[in-house]
Motif scaffolding. Structure first.
Motif, short mmCIF file in Angstrom:
data_model
loop_
_atom_site.label_atom_id
_atom_site.label_comp_id
_atom_site.label_asym_id
_atom_site.label_seq_id
_atom_site.Cartn_x
_atom_site.Cartn_y
_atom_site.Cartn_z
N PRO A 454 -7.02 -4.63 1.73
CA PRO A 454 -5.79 -3.28 1.97
C PRO A 454 -6.45 -2.10 2.75
CG PRO A 454 -5.68 -4.70 0.33
CD PRO A 454 -5.74 -4.58 0.24
N LEU A 455 -5.81 -1.74 3.48
CA LEU A 455 -5.81 -0.01 4.40
C LEU A 455 -4.95 0.79 3.31
CD1 LEU A 455 -6.13 -0.19 8.49
CD2 LEU A 455 -7.73 -0.32 6.15
N HIS A 456 -5.37 1.66 2.55
CA HIS A 456 -4.78 2.91 1.97
C HIS A 456 -4.37 3.27 3.37
CE1 HIS A 456 -5.01 6.89 -0.20
NE2 HIS A 456 -5.35 6.02 -1.66
N ALA A 531 -5.32 0.83 -12.72
CA ALA A 531 -5.54 -0.19 -12.04
C ALA A 531 -6.53 -1.63 -13.18
CB ALA A 531 -5.78 -0.37 -10.85
N PRO A 532 -5.90 -2.98 -12.78
CA PRO A 532 -6.33 -4.36 -13.61
C PRO A 532 -7.69 -4.19 -13.26
CG PRO A 532 -3.80 -5.17 -12.15
CD PRO A 532 -4.27 -3.96 -11.70
N ALA A 556 -6.61 -12.54 -6.49
CA ALA A 556 -5.23 -11.49 -6.28
C ALA A 556 -4.54 -11.71 -4.80
CB ALA A 556 -5.63 -10.51 -6.08
N SER A 557 -2.84 -11.23 -4.46
CA SER A 557 -2.77 -11.60 -3.51
C SER A 557 -3.07 -10.35 -2.88
CB SER A 557 -0.85 -11.98 -3.92
OG SER A 557 -0.69 -10.52 -4.35
N ARG A 562 -3.01 -4.92 -2.53
CA ARG A 562 -2.34 -3.15 -2.08
C ARG A 562 -1.92 -2.11 -2.82
NH1 ARG A 562 3.36 -3.92 0.62
NH2 ARG A 562 3.64 -4.41 -1.56
N ASP A 563 -0.99 -2.71 -4.17
CA ASP A 563 -0.85 -1.85 -4.74
C ASP A 563 -1.71 -1.34 -5.26
OD1 ASP A 563 1.72 -2.80 -4.42
OD2 ASP A 563 1.94 -4.14 -5.92
N ALA A 564 -2.76 -2.33 -6.17
CA ALA A 564 -4.07 -1.77 -6.45
C ALA A 564 -4.47 -0.25 -5.41
CB ALA A 564 -5.10 -2.07 -7.46
#
Length: 585
Positions: A454-456, A531-532, A556-557, A562-564
């Motif tokens: 995912p883009l930061h 982060a996990p 991972a979804s 994205r959350d990470a």
């Protein structure tokens, strides 16, 4: 089937199959070599198959290295003798196929083909590697009539299928031999040319008519051998001359087979193994594999250690050689075991790279490139890629070669399952673009490297989405079209060289403070942000730890990724937006 030796059974009898390398299909006229081992005992079959496989693979490697063939204007007597023997052996070997394999394995199909009146096709020119299935394919496409002399001798002891097939084959052979005696050497030339190509020769037959006449005599003798067999006389098929044996096989032969054993090997890996092979040859004098001893391996490791300042580099070279020796032992069975299996060079386990500090990042990103979008003149920098690649490395943790290979189609959006809208993603993959016929192949380090990132939010704020849109609007298939890379190295080779000089010019000259250290920086920051661990592995393309089920079945979804990635931050580092705003804005 024993995978290592290509063993398989038909009617209880063991056979060996050796696949012909694709570049040699045209040279040999076949995609594989098959031969009966004439035994029902597995241990005996495995031993015979290993010897045949080793000899064939050595022959294939010789042909691969000499695919252009050696031109011969004037054949020497011993070369004529070798060709004549090969032609006779071809004839008798295919007769063995008819008498042994046809009735038990292909009887019904051959009978059906014979009922169609196409048996005469058996007599057409067929190479040594021809099998019963090849004959069936030929019968299906042939309209040649049966060509059997009127004074044909009885084929005592054969089944009806064997008798009819042998009659067609033997009849054609006699016709060819009689035509050769009368001066028509066309069929003899075709057979001799096939045998010559197997030996790596390209013969000027116009200048070697006398050689063709001698080979015609061998063909006539072979036809006579068939008649003797039909009368019940024992006529053995001569054994093929040993092209190469395990005792004289060299590591360079193994390297060529190792290189072609996989559909795709990274170019830089092949070059690294080639350099390691050259070191092996320099030290051992290119010794035969069978002569290698364990003590020699330890001597080689000491020699490597003296040649390289870095123990890791020396051990990498040794490991490449050991991999080739493993391939020779386990896949090719050229040697019973790897004699250097236990040899190694001790290396330091201490990590030489450390994350970039915020102060070092501030120094790097204070350059006019990042404050004024002042692009460097160096062609190795890749134009606008010089601006985006370090920022992408800082906010994705991706490898430089992965980023340099990105295409415009690798940017996409995924629907969020937890909130309205979508998540902008970069897809790092080797898969070709289905819309691009000439999409260049790409190379990733491992299977785990294929992933989505995912883009930061910082990338979006700095204008990366606008940059992606601009590249698509310009019709570019590559996201960084100005990045150049050498054919024999990684995609990020030149950019890495530019970045090294760029950071040193900023006073950042500490060893290993390179682009790859940004990857270490991202992982460290994510760990500090709790982060996990499995999610971090998924983001960075690392092989996850734990059980096979955890590694294979845990995905991972996009939302979790994205959350990470949003936990990634660099307090104190403030990057201004300098990429030009779109005209519409």
């Amino acid at each position: 089937m024993a995978k290592e030796t290509g063993l398989y059974q038909r009617e209880g009898v063991f056979y060996v199959r050796v696949m012909v390398p694709k570049p040699l299909h045209d040279v040999l006229g076949a995609k594989e070599y098959r031969e009966s081992l004439h035994t029902r005992d597995r241990s005996e079959a495995k031993a015979r198959a290993a010897a045949i496989r080793a000899a064939k693979l050595a022959q294939f490697e010789t042909l691969r290295r000499n695919r252009k063939l050696t031109p011969l204007d004037a054949l020497k007597p011993e070369q004529v003798e070798a060709l004549a023997a090969a032609v006779r052996r071809d004839v008798l070997k295919f007769d063995d196929l008819i008498r042994i394999e046809a009735p038990s394995t292909w009887g019904a199909s051959w009978t059906a083909a014979l009922a169609g009146g196409k048996a005469g096709a058996i007599g057409k020119l067929l190479p040594l590697d021809t099998t019963a299935q090849d004959v069936l394919d030929l019968l299906d496409s042939s309209e040649h009539p049966l060509d059997t002399p009127a004074d044909w001798d009885p084929l005592a002891g054969l089944t009806p299928v064997q008798r009819e097939v042998a009659a067609g084959y033997h009849g054609r052979l006699l016709t060819e031999a009689q035509a050769a005696v009368a001066g028509d050497l066309s069929k003899v030339r075709a057979r001799a040319d096939h045998a010559a190509r197997l030996l790596g020769w390209q013969v000027d037959w116009a200048a070697n008519r006398s050689a063709l006449q001698a080979i015609a005599g061998s063909l006539h003798a072979a036809a006579s051998d068939l008649l003797r067999r039909n009368r019940g006389e024992p006529v053995e098929t001569p054994a093929a001359p040993q092209q190469a044996s395990p005792s004289v096989a060299k590591l360079r032969d193994v390297f060529g087979l190792w290189e072609g054993a996989e559909l795709k090997r990274p170019r830089n890996t092949v070059e690294k193994y080639r350099r390691s092979l050259e070191l092996f040859e320099e030290f051992t004098g290119n010794a035969p594999l069978a002569s290698l001893r364990t003590a020699q391996g330890f001597e080689f490791s000491t020699w490597l250690r003296s040649k390289f300042d870095s123990p890791k580099t020396a051990n990498d070279r040794l490991t490449a050689v050991k991999t080739l020796l493993n391939f020779a032992a386990q896949r090719l069975e050229l040697i019973p075991r790897n004699p250097w299996q236990g040899v190694s060079i001790a290396t330091s386990k201490r990590a030489v790279r450390r994350p970039w500090t915020v102060e070092e990042l501030e120094t790097l990103f204070a350059a006019p490139l990042f404050t004024d979008f002042r692009l460097p003149d160096s062609t190795k920098a890749g134009g606008e890629a010089a601006y985006w690649l370090p920022i992408l490395g800082l906010f994705t943790g991706a490898r430089l070669s992965e980023l340099c290979q990105l295409r415009t189609v690798d940017f996409e959006r995924a629907d969020s399952a937890t909130e309205a809208g979508s998540i902008p993603l970069l897809r790092i993959t080797e898969a070709p673009d289905p819309e691009e016929e000439d999409d260049a192949p790409r190379s990733l380090k491992t299977d785990a490297a294929q992933r989505i990132v995912p883009l930061h939010p910082e990338l979006i704020r700095l204008g990366f989405l606008d940059y992606c849109a601009a590249r698509k609007a310009a019709g570019d298939s590559r996201l960084f079209p100005d990045v150049r890379s050498p054919e024999s190295d990684t995609a990020g080779k030149y950019v890495s060289e530019w970045f090294g000089k760029f950071r040193k010019a900023r006073g950042l000259s500490r060893r290993y403070l390179d682009f790859h250290a940004l990857r270490h920086t991202v992982r460290t920051r994510l760990v500090d942000a709790h982060a996990p661990e499995p999610t971090i592995d998924a983001l960075l393309g690392h092989e996850g730890g734990g059980s096979t089920g955890r590694r294979v079945y845990t995905h991972a979804s996009p939302s979790a990724l994205r959350d990470a990635i949003q936990r990634l931050s660099y307090p104190g580092l403030n990057l201004p937006r300098v990429y030009p705003q779109p005209a519409a804005a």
